[in-house]
Scaffold this motif. Sequence first.
Motif, PDB file in Angstrom:
ATOM      1  N   PHE A  67       0.833  -1.205   0.000  1.00  0.00           N
ATOM      2  CA  PHE A  67       0.000   0.000   0.000  1.00  0.00           C
ATOM      3  C   PHE A  67       0.872   1.261   0.000  1.00  0.00           C
ATOM      4  CE2 PHE A  67      -3.823  -2.479   1.415  1.00  0.00           C
ATOM      5  CZ  PHE A  67      -4.649  -2.079   0.366  1.00  0.00           C
ATOM      6  N   ASN A  68       2.008   1.242   0.671  1.00  0.00           N
ATOM      7  CA  ASN A  68       2.924   2.380   0.661  1.00  0.00           C
ATOM      8  C   ASN A  68       3.350   2.708  -0.776  1.00  0.00           C
ATOM      9  OD1 ASN A  68       4.745   4.305   2.164  1.00  0.00           O
ATOM     10  ND2 ASN A  68       6.289   3.095   1.106  1.00  0.00           N
ATOM     11  N   GLU A  69       3.635   1.674  -1.558  1.00  0.00           N
ATOM     12  CA  GLU A  69       3.999   1.871  -2.968  1.00  0.00           C
ATOM     13  C   GLU A  69       2.802   2.332  -3.785  1.00  0.00           C
ATOM     14  OE1 GLU A  69       5.605  -1.789  -4.474  1.00  0.00           O
ATOM     15  OE2 GLU A  69       7.057  -1.930  -2.832  1.00  0.00           O
ATOM     16  N   ASP A  70       1.665   1.678  -3.584  1.00  0.00           N
ATOM     17  CA  ASP A  70       0.483   1.947  -4.412  1.00  0.00           C
ATOM     18  C   ASP A  70      -0.097   3.340  -4.202  1.00  0.00           C
ATOM     19  OD1 ASP A  70       0.706  -0.573  -5.496  1.00  0.00           O
ATOM     20  OD2 ASP A  70      -0.936  -1.435  -4.324  1.00  0.00           O
ATOM     21  N   VAL A  71      -0.033   3.876  -2.999  1.00  0.00           N
ATOM     22  CA  VAL A  71      -0.631   5.190  -2.744  1.00  0.00           C
ATOM     23  C   VAL A  71       0.347   6.332  -2.984  1.00  0.00           C
ATOM     24  CG1 VAL A  71      -2.293   4.249  -1.086  1.00  0.00           C
ATOM     25  CG2 VAL A  71      -0.147   5.227  -0.243  1.00  0.00           C
ATOM     26  N   ASN A  72       1.573   6.012  -3.374  1.00  0.00           N
ATOM     27  CA  ASN A  72       2.600   7.028  -3.598  1.00  0.00           C
ATOM     28  C   ASN A  72       2.131   8.119  -4.551  1.00  0.00           C
ATOM     29  OD1 ASN A  72       5.142   8.285  -3.440  1.00  0.00           O
ATOM     30  ND2 ASN A  72       5.847   7.184  -5.239  1.00  0.00           N
ATOM     31  N   ASN A  73       1.417   7.756  -5.601  1.00  0.00           N
ATOM     32  CA  ASN A  73       0.983   8.731  -6.603  1.00  0.00           C
ATOM     33  C   ASN A  73      -0.472   9.159  -6.438  1.00  0.00           C
ATOM     34  OD1 ASN A  73       3.505   8.719  -7.897  1.00  0.00           O
ATOM     35  ND2 ASN A  73       2.973   6.812  -8.926  1.00  0.00           N
ATOM     36  N   LEU A  74      -1.087   8.791  -5.341  1.00  0.00           N
ATOM     37  CA  LEU A  74      -2.486   9.146  -5.111  1.00  0.00           C
ATOM     38  C   LEU A  74      -2.580  10.277  -4.093  1.00  0.00           C
ATOM     39  CD1 LEU A  74      -4.140   5.612  -4.882  1.00  0.00           C
ATOM     40  CD2 LEU A  74      -4.132   7.166  -6.831  1.00  0.00           C
ATOM     41  N   ASP A  75      -2.409  11.498  -4.565  1.00  0.00           N
ATOM     42  CA  ASP A  75      -2.437  12.637  -3.651  1.00  0.00           C
ATOM     43  C   ASP A  75      -3.849  12.979  -3.178  1.00  0.00           C
ATOM     44  OD1 ASP A  75      -3.293  13.563  -6.093  1.00  0.00           O
ATOM     45  OD2 ASP A  75      -2.037  15.347  -6.089  1.00  0.00           O
ATOM     46  N   ILE A  76      -4.844  12.255  -3.673  1.00  0.00           N
ATOM     47  CA  ILE A  76      -6.230  12.470  -3.246  1.00  0.00           C
ATOM     48  C   ILE A  76      -6.574  11.651  -2.009  1.00  0.00           C
ATOM     49  CG2 ILE A  76      -7.060  13.024  -5.560  1.00  0.00           C
ATOM     50  CD1 ILE A  76      -8.165  10.097  -5.660  1.00  0.00           C
ATOM     51  N   CYS A  77      -5.622  10.847  -1.552  1.00  0.00           N
ATOM     52  CA  CYS A  77      -5.924   9.846  -0.536  1.00  0.00           C
ATOM     53  C   CYS A  77      -5.052  10.012   0.710  1.00  0.00           C
ATOM     54  CB  CYS A  77      -5.696   8.461  -1.144  1.00  0.00           C
ATOM     55  SG  CYS A  77      -6.090   7.105  -0.061  1.00  0.00           S
ATOM     56  N   GLU A  78      -5.681   9.859   1.863  1.00  0.00           N
ATOM     57  CA  GLU A  78      -4.996   9.820   3.154  1.00  0.00           C
ATOM     58  C   GLU A  78      -5.065   8.368   3.626  1.00  0.00           C
ATOM     59  OE1 GLU A  78      -6.740  11.058   7.335  1.00  0.00           O
ATOM     60  OE2 GLU A  78      -6.055  12.818   6.217  1.00  0.00           O
ATOM     61  N   THR A  79      -3.919   7.727   3.782  1.00  0.00           N
ATOM     62  CA  THR A  79      -3.875   6.306   4.121  1.00  0.00           C
ATOM     63  C   THR A  79      -3.341   6.114   5.530  1.00  0.00           C
ATOM     64  OG1 THR A  79      -3.478   5.765   1.798  1.00  0.00           O
ATOM     65  CG2 THR A  79      -2.954   4.067   3.423  1.00  0.00           C
ATOM     66  N   THR A  80      -4.064   5.311   6.309  1.00  0.00           N
ATOM     67  CA  THR A  80      -3.653   5.005   7.675  1.00  0.00           C
ATOM     68  C   THR A  80      -3.744   3.499   7.893  1.00  0.00           C
ATOM     69  OG1 THR A  80      -4.628   7.117   8.391  1.00  0.00           O
ATOM     70  CG2 THR A  80      -3.998   5.544  10.118  1.00  0.00           C
ATOM     71  N   VAL A  81      -2.629   2.916   8.326  1.00  0.00           N
ATOM     72  CA  VAL A  81      -2.585   1.499   8.696  1.00  0.00           C
ATOM     73  C   VAL A  81      -2.631   1.442  10.222  1.00  0.00           C
ATOM     74  CG1 VAL A  81      -1.251  -0.642   8.660  1.00  0.00           C
ATOM     75  CG2 VAL A  81      -1.265   0.862   6.650  1.00  0.00           C
ATOM     76  N   ILE A  82      -3.594   0.697  10.743  1.00  0.00           N
ATOM     77  CA  ILE A  82      -3.796   0.633  12.186  1.00  0.00           C
ATOM     78  C   ILE A  82      -3.597  -0.798  12.656  1.00  0.00           C
ATOM     79  CG2 ILE A  82      -5.463   1.023  14.048  1.00  0.00           C
ATOM     80  CD1 ILE A  82      -6.790   3.019  11.944  1.00  0.00           C
ATOM     81  N   SER A  83      -2.738  -0.954  13.662  1.00  0.00           N
ATOM     82  CA  SER A  83      -2.470  -2.273  14.241  1.00  0.00           C
ATOM     83  C   SER A  83      -2.551  -2.145  15.759  1.00  0.00           C
ATOM     84  CB  SER A  83      -1.079  -2.770  13.830  1.00  0.00           C
ATOM     85  OG  SER A  83      -0.081  -2.024  14.506  1.00  0.00           O
ATOM     86  N   MET A  84      -2.281  -3.246  16.432  1.00  0.00           N
ATOM     87  CA  MET A  84      -2.227  -3.222  17.895  1.00  0.00           C
ATOM     88  C   MET A  84      -0.788  -3.104  18.400  1.00  0.00           C
ATOM     89  SD  MET A  84      -5.233  -3.263  19.119  1.00  0.00           S
ATOM     90  CE  MET A  84      -6.889  -3.600  18.549  1.00  0.00           C
ATOM     91  N   ASP A  85       0.153  -2.900  17.479  1.00  0.00           N
ATOM     92  CA  ASP A  85       1.547  -2.726  17.884  1.00  0.00           C
ATOM     93  C   ASP A  85       1.707  -1.449  18.702  1.00  0.00           C
ATOM     94  OD1 ASP A  85       2.800  -4.929  16.351  1.00  0.00           O
ATOM     95  OD2 ASP A  85       2.037  -3.805  14.636  1.00  0.00           O
TER      96      ASP A  85
END
Length: 169
Positions: A67-85
């Motif tokens: 997802f880090n690679e895929d959203v690199n060129n998507l400036d319309i998107c805010e991406t958040t990965v949520i874990s229990m770490d």
Amino acid sequence: MQTTMFKGTTVKLVGDELNVGDKAPVATATGVDLNDVEVGGAKDRIQLIITVPSLDTATCAAETRKFNEDVNNLDICETTVISMDLPFAADRFCSTEGIENLSVASDYINKDVSRAYGVLMDDGKLKGLSARAVFVVDRSGTIVYKEIVPEVTAEPNYEAALDAIKGAR
């Protein structure tokens, strides 16, 4: 009540079951800087909200890198990965893996995001962790895509999630 699988064993998910067309609830996790990270609700960008059990597993790490690679060129998107770490471990993961195009957050304190999005595993060996899920939320705060990966050890459908982002308004 939703379910998922962990290596063929059924796992019950608890929290609010959300579906496409529902409003994405506002929920708070903890960022790597220990500040609150808010997901859901209406925002000026499309949101890609991803929940994973732990960044310290091969599948979760691969998914986050992809997802880090895929959203690199998507400036319309805010991406958040949520874990229990813990936030410290998540920060170390990002530094080690070169994760720069998305944010990571931890749901370890109150499990607010996992409960609000109905992805908290309630039994089995991974009890208390988040199921692997992907939500795309449009600017109005409506869920336009949802995938709870049927087998938590498998990766999500990246192409479908990216198509949903590109089609969202």
